[in-house]
Design a protein around this motif. Structure first.
Motif, PDB file in Angstrom:
ATOM      1  N   ALA A  16       5.733 -23.750 -35.960  1.00 50.68           N
ATOM      2  CA  ALA A  16       5.115 -24.937 -35.381  1.00 50.68           C
ATOM      3  C   ALA A  16       5.563 -26.159 -36.179  1.00 50.68           C
ATOM      4  N   VAL A  17       6.009 -27.169 -35.461  1.00 53.41           N
ATOM      5  CA  VAL A  17       6.482 -28.406 -36.086  1.00 53.41           C
ATOM      6  C   VAL A  17       5.641 -29.548 -35.538  1.00 53.41           C
ATOM      7  N   LEU A  18       5.023 -30.301 -36.430  1.00 56.04           N
ATOM      8  CA  LEU A  18       4.203 -31.437 -36.017  1.00 56.04           C
ATOM      9  C   LEU A  18       5.084 -32.660 -35.808  1.00 56.04           C
ATOM     10  N   VAL A  19       4.874 -33.334 -34.673  1.00 54.90           N
ATOM     11  CA  VAL A  19       5.644 -34.527 -34.326  1.00 54.90           C
ATOM     12  C   VAL A  19       4.687 -35.607 -33.840  1.00 54.90           C
ATOM     13  N   SER A  20       5.038 -36.863 -34.072  1.00 60.82           N
ATOM     14  CA  SER A  20       4.170 -37.964 -33.646  1.00 60.82           C
ATOM     15  C   SER A  20       4.539 -38.484 -32.266  1.00 60.82           C
ATOM     16  N   ASP A  21       5.808 -38.415 -31.916  1.00 60.38           N
ATOM     17  CA  ASP A  21       6.291 -38.951 -30.644  1.00 60.38           C
ATOM     18  C   ASP A  21       7.040 -37.834 -29.924  1.00 60.38           C
ATOM     19  N   LEU A  22       6.401 -37.251 -28.914  1.00 62.29           N
ATOM     20  CA  LEU A  22       6.984 -36.096 -28.232  1.00 62.29           C
ATOM     21  C   LEU A  22       8.305 -36.447 -27.560  1.00 62.29           C
ATOM     22  N   GLU A  23       8.416 -37.623 -26.983  1.00 63.13           N
ATOM     23  CA  GLU A  23       9.656 -38.012 -26.305  1.00 63.13           C
ATOM     24  C   GLU A  23      10.835 -38.057 -27.290  1.00 63.13           C
ATOM     25  N   LYS A  24      10.624 -38.671 -28.440  1.00 61.53           N
ATOM     26  CA  LYS A  24      11.687 -38.723 -29.448  1.00 61.53           C
ATOM     27  C   LYS A  24      12.016 -37.325 -29.968  1.00 61.53           C
ATOM     28  N   ALA A  25      10.979 -36.510 -30.190  1.00 61.16           N
ATOM     29  CA  ALA A  25      11.195 -35.147 -30.687  1.00 61.16           C
ATOM     30  C   ALA A  25      11.945 -34.306 -29.666  1.00 61.16           C
ATOM     31  N   GLU A  26      11.590 -34.431 -28.384  1.00 61.49           N
ATOM     32  CA  GLU A  26      12.288 -33.678 -27.346  1.00 61.49           C
ATOM     33  C   GLU A  26      13.743 -34.113 -27.239  1.00 61.49           C
ATOM     34  N   HIS A  27      13.999 -35.395 -27.410  1.00 59.90           N
ATOM     35  CA  HIS A  27      15.390 -35.856 -27.403  1.00 59.90           C
ATOM     36  C   HIS A  27      16.164 -35.211 -28.561  1.00 59.90           C
ATOM     37  N   PHE A  28      15.566 -35.190 -29.741  1.00 61.98           N
ATOM     38  CA  PHE A  28      16.237 -34.611 -30.911  1.00 61.98           C
ATOM     39  C   PHE A  28      16.486 -33.112 -30.727  1.00 61.98           C
ATOM     40  N   TYR A  29      15.431 -32.352 -30.433  1.00 61.36           N
ATOM     41  CA  TYR A  29      15.557 -30.894 -30.363  1.00 61.36           C
ATOM     42  C   TYR A  29      16.302 -30.438 -29.106  1.00 61.36           C
ATOM     43  N   GLY A  30      16.084 -31.127 -27.991  1.00 58.82           N
ATOM     44  CA  GLY A  30      16.719 -30.717 -26.741  1.00 58.82           C
ATOM     45  C   GLY A  30      18.100 -31.291 -26.537  1.00 58.82           C
ATOM     46  N   ASN A  31      18.269 -32.600 -26.771  1.00 66.32           N
ATOM     47  CA  ASN A  31      19.550 -33.239 -26.500  1.00 66.32           C
ATOM     48  C   ASN A  31      20.507 -33.205 -27.684  1.00 66.32           C
ATOM     49  N   ILE A  32      20.024 -33.554 -28.850  1.00 67.12           N
ATOM     50  CA  ILE A  32      20.924 -33.596 -30.014  1.00 67.12           C
ATOM     51  C   ILE A  32      21.225 -32.183 -30.514  1.00 67.12           C
ATOM     52  N   LEU A  33      20.178 -31.378 -30.766  1.00 67.46           N
ATOM     53  CA  LEU A  33      20.422 -30.012 -31.236  1.00 67.46           C
ATOM     54  C   LEU A  33      20.807 -29.074 -30.104  1.00 67.46           C
ATOM     55  N   GLY A  34      20.478 -29.443 -28.875  1.00 65.79           N
ATOM     56  CA  GLY A  34      20.868 -28.634 -27.721  1.00 65.79           C
ATOM     57  C   GLY A  34      20.056 -27.365 -27.538  1.00 65.79           C
ATOM     58  N   LEU A  35      18.807 -27.360 -27.999  1.00 65.52           N
ATOM     59  CA  LEU A  35      17.978 -26.168 -27.847  1.00 65.52           C
ATOM     60  C   LEU A  35      17.440 -26.070 -26.420  1.00 65.52           C
ATOM     61  N   TYR A  36      17.201 -24.833 -25.978  1.00 69.88           N
ATOM     62  CA  TYR A  36      16.722 -24.558 -24.631  1.00 69.88           C
ATOM     63  C   TYR A  36      15.204 -24.723 -24.581  1.00 69.88           C
ATOM     64  N   LYS A  37      14.727 -25.609 -23.694  1.00 70.21           N
ATOM     65  CA  LYS A  37      13.291 -25.847 -23.561  1.00 70.21           C
ATOM     66  C   LYS A  37      12.668 -24.784 -22.664  1.00 70.21           C
ATOM     67  N   VAL A  38      11.583 -24.210 -23.136  1.00 72.37           N
ATOM     68  CA  VAL A  38      10.826 -23.221 -22.381  1.00 72.37           C
ATOM     69  C   VAL A  38       9.746 -23.968 -21.617  1.00 72.37           C
ATOM     70  N   GLU A  39       9.747 -23.836 -20.294  1.00 68.64           N
ATOM     71  CA  GLU A  39       8.729 -24.508 -19.495  1.00 68.64           C
ATOM     72  C   GLU A  39       7.407 -23.774 -19.647  1.00 68.64           C
ATOM     73  N   ARG A  40       6.378 -24.510 -20.047  1.00 73.23           N
ATOM     74  CA  ARG A  40       5.044 -23.939 -20.257  1.00 73.23           C
ATOM     75  C   ARG A  40       4.003 -24.959 -19.849  1.00 73.23           C
ATOM     76  N   GLU A  41       2.895 -24.452 -19.388  1.00 75.68           N
ATOM     77  CA  GLU A  41       1.753 -25.323 -19.132  1.00 75.68           C
ATOM     78  C   GLU A  41       0.883 -25.289 -20.377  1.00 75.68           C
ATOM     79  N   LEU A  42       0.906 -26.385 -21.110  1.00 74.19           N
ATOM     80  CA  LEU A  42       0.152 -26.465 -22.351  1.00 74.19           C
ATOM     81  C   LEU A  42      -1.135 -27.242 -22.130  1.00 74.19           C
ATOM     82  N   ARG A  43      -2.150 -26.893 -22.874  1.00 78.33           N
ATOM     83  CA  ARG A  43      -3.417 -27.609 -22.800  1.00 78.33           C
ATOM     84  C   ARG A  43      -3.464 -28.742 -23.826  1.00 78.33           C
TER      85      ARG A  43
END
Length: 125
Positions: A10-37
């Motif tokens: 688990a990695v704590l992030v303050s800005d999900l949009e920036k974090a998703e850009h880093f992990y998904g676009n820059i690092l190229g990791l595959y996002k798992v679609e989930r319904e989170l609460r």
């Protein structure tokens, strides 16, 4: 007890949009679609997952700011470290080369979490 697999971190992030850009676009990791609460995103790396969870004030304390690898971090392997370095450079990501002399570097996500990227040589038989 016999632990046989690491499932996620688990990695704590303050800005999900920036974090998703880093992990998904820059690092190229595959996002798992989930319904989170709660606000967050999951990324798959082989059999392992990275769970990004929003915390408005995540605190990353570097115990050793001169050597990022001597702080809590996540490590990934890549086929070509030079390509990874070029990609991170092009995106303006901070980079610190491993001081051990091995083929590895460290970068930081937008919240300062440290990521190690290592080129692991394939063993031939």
């Amino acid at each position: 007890m016999e632990i046989n697999q690491c499932l996620h971190v688990a990695v704590l992030v303050s800005d999900l949009e920036k974090a998703e850009h880093f992990y998904g676009n820059i690092l190229g990791l595959y996002k798992v679609e989930r319904e989170l609460r709660f606000p967050g995103a999951w990324y798959q790396v082989g059999q392992f997952q990275i769970h990004l969870m929003v915390n408005p004030n995540p605190r990353v304390d570097l115990k050793n700011p001169e050597k990022w690898g001597r702080n809590p971090h996540i490590a990934f392997s890549v086929v070509n470290l030079d390509e990874a370095k070029e990609c991170l450079d092009a995106q303006g990501c901070p980079i610190q080369l491993s001081s051990s002399g091995r083929a590895a570097l460290f970068t930081r996500d937008p919240d300062g979490n440290i990521i190690e990227i290592s080129q692991i040589s394939q063993m031939t038989t």
